[in-house]
Design an enzyme around this catalytic site. Structure first.
Site, mmCIF file in Angstrom:
data_model
loop_
_atom_site.group_PDB
_atom_site.id
_atom_site.type_symbol
_atom_site.label_atom_id
_atom_site.label_comp_id
_atom_site.label_asym_id
_atom_site.label_seq_id
_atom_site.Cartn_x
_atom_site.Cartn_y
_atom_site.Cartn_z
ATOM 1 C CG PHE A 93 -0.369 0.208 2.877
ATOM 2 C CD1 PHE A 93 0.076 1.062 3.276
ATOM 3 C CD2 PHE A 93 0.057 -1.215 3.591
ATOM 4 C CE1 PHE A 93 1.063 1.249 4.259
ATOM 5 C CE2 PHE A 93 0.313 -1.103 4.595
ATOM 6 C CZ PHE A 93 0.854 0.125 4.849
ATOM 7 C CB CYS A 94 1.181 4.503 -1.668
ATOM 8 S SG CYS A 94 -0.390 4.857 -2.277
ATOM 9 C CG PHE A 95 -1.213 9.052 1.773
ATOM 10 C CD1 PHE A 95 -0.822 9.549 3.427
ATOM 11 C CD2 PHE A 95 -1.991 9.974 1.292
ATOM 12 C CE1 PHE A 95 -1.920 9.607 4.379
ATOM 13 C CE2 PHE A 95 -3.063 11.012 2.491
ATOM 14 C CZ PHE A 95 -3.186 10.333 4.109
ATOM 15 C CE1 TYR A 122 -0.775 4.386 8.624
ATOM 16 C CE2 TYR A 122 -1.134 6.842 7.196
ATOM 17 C CZ TYR A 122 -1.092 5.863 8.497
ATOM 18 O OH TYR A 122 -0.784 6.907 9.555
#
Length: 372
Positions: A93-95, A122
């Site tokens: 995952f990223c932001f 996230y």
């Protein structure tokens, strides 16, 4: 490319995660099972962000690809592939579940590795866990374990079931990596507030899935060190059922001596054998100074003198001198605070007793499943 959105199962089952955010973002907080393998370093992310503000998204994307290319790109893809091979059930995952995780997923696929990413990233995970935590705290019958400082409440919760945790209990101090008093700092750092909240949310998911009748917690204040309890938990504890653990002053002095003196020094020496005692002594004196105003000038001066004398004797091989100032601090400082707190409780304890009696009560309270 696969996107996952069953957050409850993913979090409850301790899914291993690649957090592709930058190191500075990761340092602010992440999931207990996440490892930081960033798409971009902090400097690279800052450069791309500046480019985005000044020249727009397309220019920023081009700069990002220029910065992370060649051997640099190959090394990052290799790190992701290694993690994916070790954790085939994981995800990344990223932001926000956007560009960075999509690029990482695509580069992995180009290298021959299919790996899913979390829809919403996230930001969605954190939002969902905060909401879930509040709901679980509202729904779960709460049972708090109270008692004066040094009564061994944490030991009961963590070891009361034949050396294992009391069923249905959650160790808040363990999550916060702090013993919960002015002298409760441990050798290693506390988690960030965000990491503490996320870890608690995951444990509450597991608690609900196990079907325990009650959520059993140590009766903590608003703060455990620098980690604050969620507002929903702070509110719920005001009217919660609670159990009173009784313990003699002698037993509490001994427990405090073993944990805050002997064990703490052992932990510090394991980290730094040469300077361990110096760090230990400084830590005790600093902890006392943090409550100087509440102690008052004269009491603080007396306790500090007694503590210094005990440290001198300890360094010469006679550590038991600490018990005198521990006793004075328990009786003169912590006990009046605890009595004041108990006088302000909304209801009396549902049970009170010695360590063995309270342990037996909590075992019965915690083992019955809500489906029974």
């Amino acid at each position: 490319m696969t996107n996952l959105d069953d957050l409850e199962s993913l979090l409850r089952d301790d899914t291993p995660f690649i957090d592709t955010r930058s190191p500075v973002e990761f340092a602010k907080g992440s999931l207990p099972t996440a490892i930081n393998l960033p798409l971009m370093t902090d400097d690279e992310r800052e450069a791309v962000g500046t480019c985005y503000k000044e020249h727009g998204q397309d220019a920023a994307v081009r700069l990002g690809h220029d910065l992370v290319s060649g051997d640099r790109k190959a090394q990052r893809v290799m790190a992701w592939q290694m993690f994916a091979s070790q954790h085939p059930d994981g995800a990344l995952f990223c932001f926000r579940g956007g560009t960075r995780s999509e690029i990482a997923q695509r580069w992995l696929r180009d290298a021959g590795t299919e790996y899913p990413r979390i829809k919403g990233g996230y930001k969605e995970i954190r939002r969902w866990l905060i909401e879930s935590t509040d709901q679980l705290i509202e729904q779960a019958p709460l049972l708090l374990l109270g008692g004066p400082t040094g009564a061994a409440k944490t030991r009961i919760l963590n070891e009361g079931d034949g050396g294992e945790p009391i069923p249905g209990s959650v160790d808040l101090e363990g999550l916060a990596n702090h013993r919960g008093s002015a002298f409760g700092r441990r050798v290693t750092e506390q988690p960030t507030q965000i990491s503490f909240e996320l870890a608690l949310g995951v444990l509450l998911l597991k608690h609900q899935h196990a079907g325990y009748q009650r959520l059993i917690l140590e009766d903590e204040g608003r703060l455990i060190g620098r980690c604050a309890l969620p507002l929903s938990l702070q509110a719920a504890r005001q009217d919660a059922d609670w159990v009173q653990l009784d313990a003699s002053v002698d037993a509490r002095v001994e427990h405090s001596y073993e944990n805050y003196i002997l064990q703490n020094l052992e932990d510090l020496k394991s980290e730094n054998a040469t300077r361990g005692f110096d760090h230990f002594a400084t830590g005790l004196l600093d902890s006392l100074e943090r409550i100087q105003k509440r102690l008052g000038g004269q009491r603080y001066a007396e306790l500090k003198a007694n503590m210094r004398s005990a440290l001198v004797a300890h360094e010469r091989g006679k550590p038991e001198g600490h018990k005198a100032w521990i006793r004075e601090l328990l009786i003169g400082y912590y006990d009046p605070m605890y009595e004041h707190q108990m006088n302000n409780r909304a209801r009396p304890p549902v049970f009170r007793g010695t360590e063995s009696e309270v342990t037996e009560y909590l075992l019965e309270a915690g083992t019955t499943s809500s489906t029974d």
